[in-house]
Design a protein around this motif. Structure first.
Motif, PDB file in Angstrom:
ATOM      1  N   GLU A   1       0.846  -1.204   0.000  1.00 60.27           N
ATOM      2  CA  GLU A   1       0.000   0.000   0.000  1.00 60.27           C
ATOM      3  C   GLU A   1       0.884   1.258   0.000  1.00 60.27           C
ATOM      4  N   SER A   2       0.259   2.414  -0.189  1.00 63.48           N
ATOM      5  CA  SER A   2       0.999   3.669  -0.099  1.00 63.48           C
ATOM      6  C   SER A   2       1.380   3.910   1.362  1.00 63.48           C
ATOM      7  N   LEU A   3       2.373   4.764   1.554  1.00 60.81           N
ATOM      8  CA  LEU A   3       2.786   5.097   2.923  1.00 60.81           C
ATOM      9  C   LEU A   3       1.627   5.754   3.681  1.00 60.81           C
ATOM     10  N   GLU A   4       0.927   6.639   2.992  1.00 60.59           N
ATOM     11  CA  GLU A   4      -0.178   7.356   3.632  1.00 60.59           C
ATOM     12  C   GLU A   4      -1.276   6.391   4.101  1.00 60.59           C
ATOM     13  N   GLU A   5      -1.644   5.463   3.213  1.00 62.69           N
ATOM     14  CA  GLU A   5      -2.693   4.506   3.584  1.00 62.69           C
ATOM     15  C   GLU A   5      -2.212   3.602   4.726  1.00 62.69           C
ATOM     16  N   THR A   6      -0.934   3.249   4.695  1.00 61.56           N
ATOM     17  CA  THR A   6      -0.385   2.386   5.755  1.00 61.56           C
ATOM     18  C   THR A   6      -0.441   3.102   7.101  1.00 61.56           C
ATOM     19  N   VAL A   7      -0.054   4.369   7.104  1.00 58.04           N
ATOM     20  CA  VAL A   7      -0.091   5.156   8.343  1.00 58.04           C
ATOM     21  C   VAL A   7      -1.527   5.228   8.874  1.00 58.04           C
ATOM     22  N   LEU A   8      -2.470   5.516   7.985  1.00 61.65           N
ATOM     23  CA  LEU A   8      -3.865   5.642   8.423  1.00 61.65           C
ATOM     24  C   LEU A   8      -4.425   4.304   8.900  1.00 61.65           C
ATOM     25  N   HIS A   9      -4.054   3.233   8.212  1.00 63.84           N
ATOM     26  CA  HIS A   9      -4.534   1.905   8.610  1.00 63.84           C
ATOM     27  C   HIS A   9      -3.953   1.500   9.965  1.00 63.84           C
ATOM     28  N   TYR A  10      -2.681   1.775  10.182  1.00 61.50           N
ATOM     29  CA  TYR A  10      -2.059   1.469  11.472  1.00 61.50           C
ATOM     30  C   TYR A  10      -2.703   2.316  12.583  1.00 61.50           C
ATOM     31  N   ALA A  11      -3.048   3.561  12.236  1.00 57.32           N
ATOM     32  CA  ALA A  11      -3.728   4.405  13.222  1.00 57.32           C
ATOM     33  C   ALA A  11      -5.076   3.778  13.590  1.00 57.32           C
ATOM     34  N   GLU A  12      -5.767   3.278  12.583  1.00 63.11           N
ATOM     35  CA  GLU A  12      -7.067   2.644  12.811  1.00 63.11           C
ATOM     36  C   GLU A  12      -6.918   1.377  13.675  1.00 63.11           C
ATOM     37  N   ASN A  13      -5.885   0.585  13.383  1.00 62.34           N
ATOM     38  CA  ASN A  13      -5.609  -0.603  14.222  1.00 62.34           C
ATOM     39  C   ASN A  13      -5.374  -0.190  15.667  1.00 62.34           C
ATOM     40  N   SER A  14      -4.642   0.908  15.844  1.00 61.28           N
ATOM     41  CA  SER A  14      -4.316   1.382  17.191  1.00 61.28           C
ATOM     42  C   SER A  14      -5.587   1.806  17.917  1.00 61.28           C
ATOM     43  N   LYS A  15      -6.428   2.504  17.201  1.00 61.91           N
ATOM     44  CA  LYS A  15      -7.709   2.951  17.772  1.00 61.91           C
ATOM     45  C   LYS A  15      -8.548   1.724  18.162  1.00 61.91           C
TER      46      LYS A  15
END
Ligand code: C5P
Length: 232
Positions: free
Chosen positions: A134-148
């Motif tokens: 995935e793109s870096l941006e999508e990865t960051v957002l997805h990891y943020a979602e996992n964290s949430k």
């Protein structure tokens, strides 16, 4: 919701830290202690800084098997830190375990924040070496979602990513943002930077500021300027 300026105490030893903190006689800044200082001085440095009335963000970025992280978090809890962090790459199971370990005797706990992808990791490195397609941006957002979803309180991100994180994870999900510079100061090695005032507009909850304060001719004045620009 609490918002604040956190000073990165990027010093190598106790003496420098105490000399720096001695300058703050009125408002006691929230401070961040990273690996260098913690490994050099051990847990006592945290107790000493806390005893002076500062809030502490202990930036050790834990990443290990869930059981080990849970036990390590329980030890960090006993230091009464106010914020600590883990790598979201350790998975939701590891982050949940970290939360389980993070309890004080009175039932309260420190804020737990995730590092998504380190800003030193480029998109190509991530895709070629870590095989994340995935793109870096999508990865960051997805990891943020996992964290949430794992129950964490927020993520470390660039102020420029704060709005995207809030859009994906909700307004209450905290964004802790380094990469802050005054409009008229040098950028050092930071690349994607914003001013404290801009970070506020972009939705940062906490800004982490190091050299613009620690290397200033008058650190207290630089800190107060940061507070004024960021908190308004
Ligand atoms: O001196 P400066 O303001 O650049 O310090 C910023 C602090 O935030 C440092 O402690 C640095 O390690 C940390 N940090 C960062 N960028 C990240 C994560 C942490 O600059 N993505």
């Amino acid at each position: 919701m609490a918002r604040d300026v956190i000073i990165a105490l990027d010093f190598s030893g106790r003496e420098q830290v105490m000399e720096f903190l001695d300058k703050f006689t009125e408002r006691k800044p929230y401070v961040k202690v990273g690996m260098e200082l913690f490994y050099a001085e051990g847990a006592q440095i945290i107790r000493d800084i806390k005893a002076r009335g500062h809030k502490v963000f202990l930036d050790l970025k834990l990443h290990d098997i869930p059981n080990t992280v849970k036990k390590a978090m329980s030890v960090l809890s006993s230091l009464d830190v106010d914020m600590c962090n883990v790598h979201a790459g350790g998975t939701a199971a590891m982050m949940s375990a970290a939360l389980e370990g993070l309890t004080r005797a009175d039932g309260t706990r420190a804020l737990l924040i995730a590092v998504t992808q380190l800003t030193s990791t480029g998109e190509k490195q991530m895709q070629d070496e870590l095989l994340i397609k995935e793109s870096l941006e999508e990865t960051v957002l997805h990891y943020a979602e996992n964290s949430k979803n794992a129950g964490l309180d927020g993520v470390v991100c660039s102020p420029l990513e704060a709005a995207g994180v809030k859009a994906r994870c909700g307004a209450d999900f905290l964004t802790i943002t380094p990469g802050v510079r005054f409009a008229d100061s040098k950028t050092d090695d930071q690349v994607r930077i914003t001013t404290p005032a801009r970070a506020r507009e972009l939705g940062s909850d906490y800004i982490v500021v190091g050299r613009p304060i620690t290397q200033a001719a008058d650190p207290v004045a630089a800190y107060m300027r940061c507070v004024k620009e960021f908190l308004g």
